[in-house]
Motif scaffolding. Structure first.
Motif, PDB file in Angstrom:
ATOM      1  N   LYS A  76     -10.085 -35.769  73.761  1.00  0.00           N
ATOM      2  CA  LYS A  76      -9.235 -34.824  74.266  1.00  0.00           C
ATOM      3  C   LYS A  76     -10.397 -34.291  74.972  1.00  0.00           C
ATOM      4  CE  LYS A  76      -5.949 -35.420  70.658  1.00  0.00           C
ATOM      5  NZ  LYS A  76      -5.329 -34.892  68.740  1.00  0.00           N
ATOM      6  N   HIS A 136      -7.023 -30.280  68.898  1.00  0.00           N
ATOM      7  CA  HIS A 136      -6.198 -30.661  69.799  1.00  0.00           C
ATOM      8  C   HIS A 136      -7.582 -30.606  71.196  1.00  0.00           C
ATOM      9  CE1 HIS A 136      -2.782 -30.873  67.812  1.00  0.00           C
ATOM     10  NE2 HIS A 136      -2.691 -29.425  67.744  1.00  0.00           N
ATOM     11  N   LEU A 194      -0.221 -23.839  73.219  1.00  0.00           N
ATOM     12  CA  LEU A 194      -0.340 -25.207  73.194  1.00  0.00           C
ATOM     13  C   LEU A 194       1.494 -25.925  73.561  1.00  0.00           C
ATOM     14  CD1 LEU A 194      -1.498 -26.319  69.753  1.00  0.00           C
ATOM     15  CD2 LEU A 194      -2.975 -25.917  71.850  1.00  0.00           C
ATOM     16  N   GLN A 240       0.681 -26.390  76.932  1.00  0.00           N
ATOM     17  CA  GLN A 240       0.127 -27.372  77.742  1.00  0.00           C
ATOM     18  C   GLN A 240       0.568 -28.377  77.407  1.00  0.00           C
ATOM     19  OE1 GLN A 240      -2.510 -27.186  79.196  1.00  0.00           O
ATOM     20  NE2 GLN A 240      -2.327 -24.749  79.123  1.00  0.00           N
ATOM     21  N   ILE A 244       2.256 -29.731  74.698  1.00  0.00           N
ATOM     22  CA  ILE A 244       1.412 -29.833  72.591  1.00  0.00           C
ATOM     23  C   ILE A 244       2.436 -29.240  71.541  1.00  0.00           C
ATOM     24  CG2 ILE A 244      -0.947 -30.582  71.175  1.00  0.00           C
ATOM     25  CD1 ILE A 244      -2.530 -29.908  73.523  1.00  0.00           C
TER      26      ILE A 244
END
Length: 400
Positions: free
Chosen positions: A332, A353, A222, A225, A227
């Motif tokens: 998302k 997510h 993540l 990305q 996140i």
């Protein structure tokens, strides 16, 4: 006197040989008399039965091969004899038994050495991934999880040999990034977690990572990305079983001093998840040895906690294709994961997510992957344990 003593010793040796031959003869004869066993829950697989004899089968060698496998699978009290053999080897100070290293602090490891792996096959598999990139507008990443023995090196027995992952990691990063595929490196994060935490990141008796290792993997992905994952405490991880003996233990059943693992599951997951699968899990069998669609509790099949193969509690096992939709994700993105079973325990940490996560397992998925990859995904992640990826013979499906 010496001659009599020597003669007595020879008599004992001959008696031992005759007893062994007699036991094998009786057991071999019993294979043809006793009812055939169909399924082994301890090994989570179907057992080979005695084959039907035919001229064609003998000519092809199929009958001989099946007879050999059936003699092993159907031998009376097979599990007991395997346990006796394991115990004997361990007491004779063997620390490699049936391809498993018996390590320190109750850890077991697959023996995977350089000669088991093919650099040529590895390059070919990475080529399939980069070729797939041309068929999708998605952000494509490769994340190969380190083999447990290459991270927990201090737990290996003395003089144990495992393959060196660093050349494969360097090659993977170079080849992927040359074709605009992101290489996700997890080794550093897993080694830090192992050094700085009392929590296990890999099971002792199984080849998978624990939910703690999976959290490290999810947070690492993540981050690539952009996140930020919640702290693990947010997921309310709870122990669901303290009697998990995994696949490695099955190879050395009866090992003196073996200790069961705890299996923990994140509980604080999105509500009202929708799970779609075209068929029952391809590799997870019920207690009766039959395949059936799980009754999900969220994403878990809690009935698997009462079975030998407890890791299949995640989704009930591995599917050719399974999709998880999260209505709470508020638009998302979507994620396609091409994976082995390591990804199963990582997905719970990704659900917050993504509006949709689809996983495909190329061992069982036989539809067009290029067509699937072109369906408008935001991200595609190829997630395997490293040695599995290097050896895999199914990745050609990425371009078929």
């Amino acid at each position: 006197m010496k001659g009599k003593a020597g003669s007595g010793k020879k008599h004992i040796e001959w008696l031992y040989v005759l007893l062994v031959i007699g036991a094998l003869a009786v057991g071999g004869a019993a294979i043809f008399v006793l009812p055939q066993q169909t399924y082994s829950e301890a090994e989570n697989r179907y057992l080979t039965k005695l084959p039907r004899i035919s001229v064609e089968g003998i000519s092809s060698g199929e009958v001989q091969r099946d007879l050999t496998e059936a003699a092993s699978d159907q031998f009376p009290e097979r599990d007991m004899w395997m346990q006796i053999a394991t115990t004997s080897q361990y007491l004779l100070y063997h620390r490699e038994i049936n391809g498993v290293y018996v390590g320190k602090d109750h850890y077991l490891f697959d023996k995977i050495v350089d000669s088991d792996l093919s650099e040529k096959n590895y390059r070919t598999n990475l080529g399939y991934v980069t070729a797939m990139k041309a068929n999708t507008d998605a952000d494509v990443s490769v994340m190969l999880i380190p083999t447990p023995g290459t991270v927990l090196t201090e737990k290996l027995p003395t003089r144990a040999v495992v393959y060196d992952p660093e050349p494969y990691e360097a090659m993977g990063e170079e080849l992927c990034e040359a074709d605009s595929v992101r290489w996700v490196q997890t080794r550093d994060a897993l080694e830090r977690a192992d050094r700085n935490s009392f929590d296990q990141i890999y099971f002792c008796t199984d080849h998978h990572w624990t939910t703690n290792g999976a959290y490290v993997g999810a947070s690492t992905y993540l981050e690539t990305q952009g996140i930020q994952i919640a702290e693990q405490e947010h997921f309310d991880v709870q122990t669901m079983s303290d009697s998990f003996y995994g696949t490695l233990y099955s190879k050395v059943a009866g090992l003196p001093g073996a200790r069961a693992d705890e299996l923990e599951l994140p509980q604080a997951l999105p509500e009202n998840l929708v799970i779609e699968a075209d068929s029952a899990p391809a590799d997870a069998l019920g207690a009766d040895g039959e395949k059936s669609m799980p009754e999900f509790n969220g994403i878990y099949d809690l009935t698997k906690l009462d079975m030998k193969d407890k890791y299949t509690v995640y989704f009930g096992g591995n599917y050719g294709k399974i999709t998880i939709k999260n209505p709470q994700a508020n638009g998302k993105g979507s994620l396609l994961i091409i994976k082995d079973s390591y990804a199963n325990s990582m997905v719970p940490y990704l659900l917050d997510h993504y509006g949709q996560i689809t996983m495909i397992d190329l061992r069982y998925y036989n539809e067009s992957v290029p067509e699937l990859a072109a369906e408008g995904w935001d991200e595609v992640l190829v997630c395997y344990e490293m040695s599995n990826f290097i050896k895999d013979r199914n990745l050609f499906k990425l371009i078929r």
